[in-house]
Design an enzyme around this catalytic site. Sequence first.
Site, short mmCIF file in Angstrom:
data_model
loop_
_atom_site.label_atom_id
_atom_site.label_comp_id
_atom_site.label_asym_id
_atom_site.label_seq_id
_atom_site.Cartn_x
_atom_site.Cartn_y
_atom_site.Cartn_z
N THR A 64 -12.50 14.87 9.51
CA THR A 64 -13.32 14.80 10.56
C THR A 64 -14.42 15.80 10.86
OG1 THR A 64 -12.06 14.77 12.43
CG2 THR A 64 -12.56 12.59 11.32
N CYS A 65 -13.61 17.31 11.00
CA CYS A 65 -14.32 18.47 11.25
C CYS A 65 -15.43 18.90 10.14
CB CYS A 65 -13.46 19.37 11.69
SG CYS A 65 -12.29 19.77 10.54
N PHE A 66 -14.96 18.29 9.04
CA PHE A 66 -16.11 18.41 7.66
C PHE A 66 -16.66 17.49 7.34
CE2 PHE A 66 -12.41 21.50 7.35
CZ PHE A 66 -13.16 22.74 7.38
#
Length: 97
Positions: A64-66
């Site tokens: 999710t952070c990417f």
Amino acid sequence: TSGDKTVQRFWKVIATFDAAQQAQLLRFVTSCQRPPPLGFEALNPKFCLQRVGGGDEKLPTAATCFNTLKLSSYSSSAVMKKKLLMSISSGAGFDLS
């Protein structure tokens, strides 16, 4: 790339999703329930598909952070749709790999 069979299959499968399923997919990949106010062009980092090994047995995961969805090269659109729906419905998706 857009010419990749897995990428083409992914967009065809997503086109069959209803609005609620598309929102679940967005949340699964980005951890956000709504698209950015300025559209997907403003998504930072950009939405990305990453092909991973595992075949038909592996469920999709997300970083999710990417804003990255990790997909196997499934044998058919039906298998891909089934696996995506299982993953986005589970409420999980975080992957550190």
